[in-house]
Design an enzyme around this catalytic site. Structure first.
Site: not given
Ligand SMILES: *Cc1c(COP(=O)(O)O)cnc(C)c1O
Length: 376
Positions: A180
């Protein structure tokens, strides 16, 4: 293999983690407060509640919104399954509404058509980093008395009309997973301008414990006393990881700028390809491009994908419509429900997109894509 996403960790990140490891606090300590203040400031709201993942952030946000069995949540299928799963685990019925074919984000008109008397939350996803049409979703939420939740797992650092993601919805959920826009290894946060939603979120992430004597049913039990009024979980982000987050946040602008630069280079190099659509930047938005979602002809998507992987380009597909997962299929959800999202999925390939890509990496991706589209 060049990955599609990757963390950017430098010596200063390693140093703050090592320093915190040697401090008095490993978990809930001063670094948590520091990180939450920094996240809240970045989001432009008074409250940030740090948690252990983006999924936890969604779970906490839905709990804060008061989701309980029988409630309905209207959301997009073009997302990671957690956007829906976190509400389903609280007993909600998930109602999928279709997406805008330009951005892949929840279409406010489709969302409105899906709202019933039982709808409590409308949850959009800032697909690829592009903020949802927050003016339309805010208006819908106000008229129908819903909570507007923004899954901003892709979009910390994005703005719409100069307003940061975090200030657009009632509740915003961030993810700090390594791919991210910034990372705490695993981690996430919920941000909100509402004192009430913040208090509920904070309680849920820490077992529902009530420590304020004024709020307790049995305040005279003794100085050790704390009590639970509603169930919660332990989603506390450690001090060690919060220190990493604060340091990463200081580099977010640089990360966002490099992502935007890579987006421009890809755009210029791929715009002439036949049958290929590039990601669209809606008027007024400044996205932190988490993904670069290319759309190729559906019949050749698999061949192009495989050719790129064979060429060492670690492409990905984001996302199979959430209701195609067998868990939804077994609940009776049928394919064909959201045709725009399904078509988007059938054509989509995410190219490598992260700040550590060198100019040479970007050129290598471009050459491989041009070759794959021409020959695969
Ligand atoms: C990555 C992601 C999540 C979940 O986040 P994590 O930190 O991996 O639990 C939820 N929604 C979207 C759109 C994502 O890309």
């Amino acid at each position: 293999m060049l990955p599609y996403g990757r963390q950017s960790i430098d010596d200063s990140d390693v140093e703050v983690v090592a320093r915190t490891m040697r401090s008095e606090w490993l978990t809930t300590g001063p670094e948590v407060d520091r990180f939450e203040s920094a996240v809240a400031q970045r989001a432009g709201v008074p409250h940030a509640i740090s948690v252990t993942s983006g999924t936890a952030a969604l779970h906490v946000a839905y709990a804060a919104a008061g989701i309980s069995p029988g409630d309905e949540v209207v959301t997009t299928p073009l997302t990671f399954v957690a956007t829906a799963a976190a509400a389903a685990l609280l007993g909600a019925k998930i109602v999928f509404a279709d997406v805008d074919p330009r951005t892949g984000c929840l279409d406010p008109v489709a969302a409105e058509a899906a709202v019933t008397d039982r709808t409590r939350v409308v949850a959009g996803v800032d697909y690829a980093g592009v903020p949802v049409d927050s003016a339309a979703l805010r208006d819908l939420a106000t008229r129908r008395e819903l909570v507007f939740l923004e899954d901003a797992a892709h979009s910390i650092g994005s703005t719409r009309n100069g307003v940061p993601v975090g200030s657009l919805a009632d509740l915003t959920a961030y993810s700090f997973f390594p791919t991210k826009n910034l990372t705490t290894t695993e981690g996430g946060a919920v941000v909100t301008a509402s004192d009430e939603l913040a208090a509920r979120a904070r309680a849920f992430k820490n077992h529902g414990l009530v420590r304020d004597r004024a709020q307790q049913r049995y305040p005279d039990e003794g100085p050790w006393h704390q009590e639970v009024h509603s169930f919660g979980l332990n989603y506390r982000l450690p001090d060690v990881l919060s220190a990493l987050g604060t340091n990463q946040l200081q580099r977010l602008d640089a990360f966002v700028a490099r992502r935007a630069e890579i987006k421009r280079v890809y755009d210029d190099a791929l715009v002439d390809l036949d049958g290929v659509d590039l990601p669209v930047q809606p008027e007024g938005t400044a996205p932190a491009w988490h993904l670069y979602p290319l759309r190729v002809p559906a019949q050749r998507r698999r061949a192009i994908f495989e050719a790129l992987r064979a060429d060492g380009i670690g492409v990905q597909v984001n996302y199979m419509p959430a209701y195609w997962h067998p868990v939804f299929e077994d609940l009776g959800y049928q394919r064909g429900m959201c045709p725009v999202a399904e078509e988007y999925y059938r054509r989509e390939i995410s190219l490598p997109m992260f700040p550590g890509l060198t100019d040479a990496d970007v050129e290598r991706v471009i050459a491989a894509v041009r070759k794959a589209v021409a020959t695969a």
